[in-house]
Design a protein around this motif. Structure first.
Motif, mmCIF file in Angstrom:
data_model
loop_
_atom_site.group_PDB
_atom_site.id
_atom_site.type_symbol
_atom_site.label_atom_id
_atom_site.label_comp_id
_atom_site.label_asym_id
_atom_site.label_seq_id
_atom_site.Cartn_x
_atom_site.Cartn_y
_atom_site.Cartn_z
ATOM 1 N N HIS A 57 -12.951 -7.326 0.456
ATOM 2 C CA HIS A 57 -12.984 -6.782 1.821
ATOM 3 C C HIS A 57 -11.600 -6.322 2.276
ATOM 4 C CE1 HIS A 57 -17.155 -7.535 2.851
ATOM 5 N NE2 HIS A 57 -17.053 -8.762 2.377
ATOM 6 N N LEU A 58 -10.593 -7.152 2.015
ATOM 7 C CA LEU A 58 -9.234 -6.781 2.411
ATOM 8 C C LEU A 58 -8.750 -5.550 1.662
ATOM 9 C CD1 LEU A 58 -7.593 -10.300 2.708
ATOM 10 C CD2 LEU A 58 -7.907 -8.653 4.556
ATOM 11 N N GLN A 59 -9.143 -5.417 0.409
ATOM 12 C CA GLN A 59 -8.754 -4.247 -0.370
ATOM 13 C C GLN A 59 -9.325 -2.974 0.253
ATOM 14 O OE1 GLN A 59 -9.980 -4.400 -4.458
ATOM 15 N NE2 GLN A 59 -8.626 -2.727 -5.058
ATOM 16 N N HIS A 60 -10.556 -3.040 0.715
ATOM 17 C CA HIS A 60 -11.189 -1.877 1.340
ATOM 18 C C HIS A 60 -10.628 -1.594 2.730
ATOM 19 C CE1 HIS A 60 -14.080 -0.942 -1.751
ATOM 20 N NE2 HIS A 60 -14.356 -2.235 -1.853
ATOM 21 N N GLN A 61 -10.077 -2.613 3.390
ATOM 22 C CA GLN A 61 -9.553 -2.449 4.746
ATOM 23 C C GLN A 61 -8.029 -2.418 4.785
ATOM 24 O OE1 GLN A 61 -11.188 -5.657 7.049
ATOM 25 N NE2 GLN A 61 -13.294 -5.118 6.567
ATOM 26 N N THR A 62 -7.398 -2.177 3.657
ATOM 27 C CA THR A 62 -5.938 -2.257 3.560
ATOM 28 C C THR A 62 -5.226 -1.432 4.624
ATOM 29 O OG1 THR A 62 -6.027 -2.722 1.201
ATOM 30 C CG2 THR A 62 -3.965 -1.861 2.035
ATOM 31 N N GLY A 63 -5.610 -0.177 4.785
ATOM 32 C CA GLY A 63 -4.944 0.690 5.767
ATOM 33 C C GLY A 63 -5.035 0.133 7.178
ATOM 34 N N GLU A 64 -6.205 -0.329 7.532
ATOM 35 C CA GLU A 64 -6.416 -0.886 8.873
ATOM 36 C C GLU A 64 -5.615 -2.176 9.070
ATOM 37 O OE1 GLU A 64 -10.098 -2.468 11.638
ATOM 38 O OE2 GLU A 64 -10.544 -1.194 9.923
ATOM 39 N N VAL A 65 -5.573 -3.026 8.042
ATOM 40 C CA VAL A 65 -4.828 -4.280 8.144
ATOM 41 C C VAL A 65 -3.334 -3.993 8.281
ATOM 42 C CG1 VAL A 65 -4.200 -6.421 6.942
ATOM 43 C CG2 VAL A 65 -6.571 -5.632 6.922
ATOM 44 N N ILE A 66 -2.827 -3.026 7.518
ATOM 45 C CA ILE A 66 -1.414 -2.644 7.632
ATOM 46 C C ILE A 66 -1.112 -2.176 9.050
ATOM 47 C CG2 ILE A 66 0.307 -0.924 6.906
ATOM 48 C CD1 ILE A 66 -0.923 -1.122 4.077
ATOM 49 N N ASP A 67 -1.985 -1.332 9.604
ATOM 50 C CA ASP A 67 -1.782 -0.848 10.971
ATOM 51 C C ASP A 67 -1.778 -1.996 11.978
ATOM 52 O OD1 ASP A 67 -1.636 1.742 10.052
ATOM 53 O OD2 ASP A 67 -3.726 2.234 10.566
ATOM 54 N N ARG A 68 -2.685 -2.954 11.810
ATOM 55 C CA ARG A 68 -2.767 -4.088 12.734
ATOM 56 C C ARG A 68 -1.555 -5.010 12.618
ATOM 57 N NH1 ARG A 68 -9.069 -6.041 12.716
ATOM 58 N NH2 ARG A 68 -9.928 -4.144 13.618
ATOM 59 N N VAL A 69 -1.100 -5.247 11.382
ATOM 60 C CA VAL A 69 0.089 -6.088 11.195
ATOM 61 C C VAL A 69 1.302 -5.409 11.827
ATOM 62 C CG1 VAL A 69 1.710 -7.024 9.489
ATOM 63 C CG2 VAL A 69 -0.746 -7.286 9.141
ATOM 64 N N TYR A 118 6.734 -2.892 15.060
ATOM 65 C CA TYR A 118 7.417 -1.810 14.338
ATOM 66 C C TYR A 118 6.769 -1.664 12.962
ATOM 67 C CZ TYR A 118 9.953 -5.491 11.795
ATOM 68 O OH TYR A 118 10.280 -6.570 11.019
ATOM 69 N N ARG A 119 7.134 -0.635 12.234
ATOM 70 C CA ARG A 119 6.544 -0.401 10.910
ATOM 71 C C ARG A 119 7.218 -1.326 9.892
ATOM 72 N NH1 ARG A 119 7.078 3.454 6.501
ATOM 73 N NH2 ARG A 119 5.041 3.566 5.486
ATOM 74 N N ALA A 120 6.755 -2.570 9.848
ATOM 75 C CA ALA A 120 7.339 -3.588 8.982
ATOM 76 C C ALA A 120 6.720 -3.570 7.589
ATOM 77 C CB ALA A 120 7.154 -4.968 9.596
ATOM 78 N N ILE A 121 5.444 -3.201 7.496
ATOM 79 C CA ILE A 121 4.696 -3.295 6.241
ATOM 80 C C ILE A 121 4.233 -1.910 5.801
ATOM 81 C CG2 ILE A 121 2.656 -4.312 5.130
ATOM 82 C CD1 ILE A 121 4.826 -6.345 5.999
ATOM 83 N N ALA A 122 4.476 -1.592 4.521
ATOM 84 C CA ALA A 122 4.030 -0.313 3.966
ATOM 85 C C ALA A 122 2.808 -0.497 3.072
ATOM 86 C CB ALA A 122 5.146 0.337 3.160
ATOM 87 N N ARG A 123 2.710 -1.671 2.428
ATOM 88 C CA ARG A 123 1.557 -1.914 1.566
ATOM 89 C C ARG A 123 1.225 -3.399 1.533
ATOM 90 N NH1 ARG A 123 3.732 -2.859 -4.099
ATOM 91 N NH2 ARG A 123 1.563 -2.831 -4.758
ATOM 92 N N ILE A 124 0.044 -3.677 1.015
ATOM 93 C CA ILE A 124 -0.412 -5.059 0.871
ATOM 94 C C ILE A 124 -0.715 -5.302 -0.599
ATOM 95 C CG2 ILE A 124 -2.307 -6.656 1.361
ATOM 96 C CD1 ILE A 124 -2.495 -5.464 4.130
ATOM 97 N N LYS A 125 -0.264 -6.448 -1.088
ATOM 98 C CA LYS A 125 -0.578 -6.856 -2.461
ATOM 99 C C LYS A 125 -1.430 -8.111 -2.361
ATOM 100 C CE LYS A 125 1.265 -8.121 -6.901
ATOM 101 N NZ LYS A 125 2.436 -8.430 -7.695
ATOM 102 N N LEU A 126 -2.612 -8.056 -2.942
ATOM 103 C CA LEU A 126 -3.540 -9.183 -2.873
ATOM 104 C C LEU A 126 -3.438 -10.038 -4.128
ATOM 105 C CD1 LEU A 126 -6.624 -7.248 -1.533
ATOM 106 C CD2 LEU A 126 -5.258 -8.892 -0.275
ATOM 107 N N THR A 127 -3.488 -11.334 -3.933
ATOM 108 C CA THR A 127 -3.561 -12.290 -5.028
ATOM 109 C C THR A 127 -4.841 -13.073 -4.829
ATOM 110 O OG1 THR A 127 -1.168 -12.496 -5.046
ATOM 111 C CG2 THR A 127 -2.403 -14.214 -6.168
ATOM 112 N N GLN A 128 -5.719 -13.026 -5.816
ATOM 113 C CA GLN A 128 -6.983 -13.726 -5.674
ATOM 114 C C GLN A 128 -6.800 -15.167 -6.139
ATOM 115 O OE1 GLN A 128 -10.262 -11.608 -7.277
ATOM 116 N NE2 GLN A 128 -11.749 -13.099 -6.580
ATOM 117 N N LYS A 129 -6.878 -16.086 -5.173
ATOM 118 C CA LYS A 129 -6.763 -17.515 -5.468
ATOM 119 C C LYS A 129 -7.350 -18.303 -4.315
ATOM 120 C CE LYS A 129 -2.088 -18.321 -3.749
ATOM 121 N NZ LYS A 129 -0.742 -18.753 -4.120
#
Length: 155
Positions: free
Chosen positions: A76-88, A94-105
């Motif tokens: 789910h987070l992978q599919h919503q990456t753009g939206e999550v980045i915008d919300r963070v 400010y524009r603190a985050i450019a991408r998200i890296k997921l670790t499945q655990k």
């Protein structure tokens, strides 16, 4: 004006977390509002990896948010990456985050402690009788507390 204990704790922990992990307690606390409470139950921000700056005069570059997620939450987070980045980024201001890296655990959340049922007077008397033959007072009190915890755990 009185401040809450959480405010003081955040003042102390935020610089440490920012230095060690690049993530603040505020982001961890607000994670449920950022991604939704269902996803927050199975995921959590772990660290922000900032790009290396060679010189102090280099322009600021947004970082990568490392997120631990379980099973379907990772998908789910992978599919919503753009939206999550915008919300963070909106949360940070400010524009603190450019991408998200997921670790499945597996993600462990602290569970609220169960309220222990009180011990009855009869149970207290039984514990006291069993501990009567012990001469060392410190040992006697320790064994009484141990007996009470055993009885509570059985309840």
């Amino acid at each position: 004006m009185s401040k809450s204990a959480a405010g003081y704790i955040n003042k102390i922990l935020d610089p440490l977390l920012a230095k060690r992990a690049g993530v603040s307690t505020a982001l961890i606390t607000a994670w449920g509002e950022i991604v939704g409470h269902d996803l927050a139950e199975m995921s959590m921000p772990v660290k922000v990896r900032w790009p290396a700056r060679i010189d102090e005069d280099d322009a600021f570059q947004p970082g990568t948010l490392l997120v631990a997620a379980e099973g379907m939450a990772a998908l789910h987070l992978q599919h919503q990456t753009g939206e999550v980045i915008d919300r963070v980024n909106a949360f940070m201001g400010y524009r603190a985050i450019a991408r998200i890296k997921l670790t499945q655990k597996p993600v462990e959340k602290k569970k609220p402690k169960k309220r222990l049922k009180p011990i009855t007077e009869g149970e207290k008397r039984k514990i006291n009788r069993l501990a009567d033959g012990i001469e060392d007072e410190a040992l006697k009190e320790s064994l009484k507390r141990f007996g009470q915890s055993v009885i509570r755990d059985k309840k």
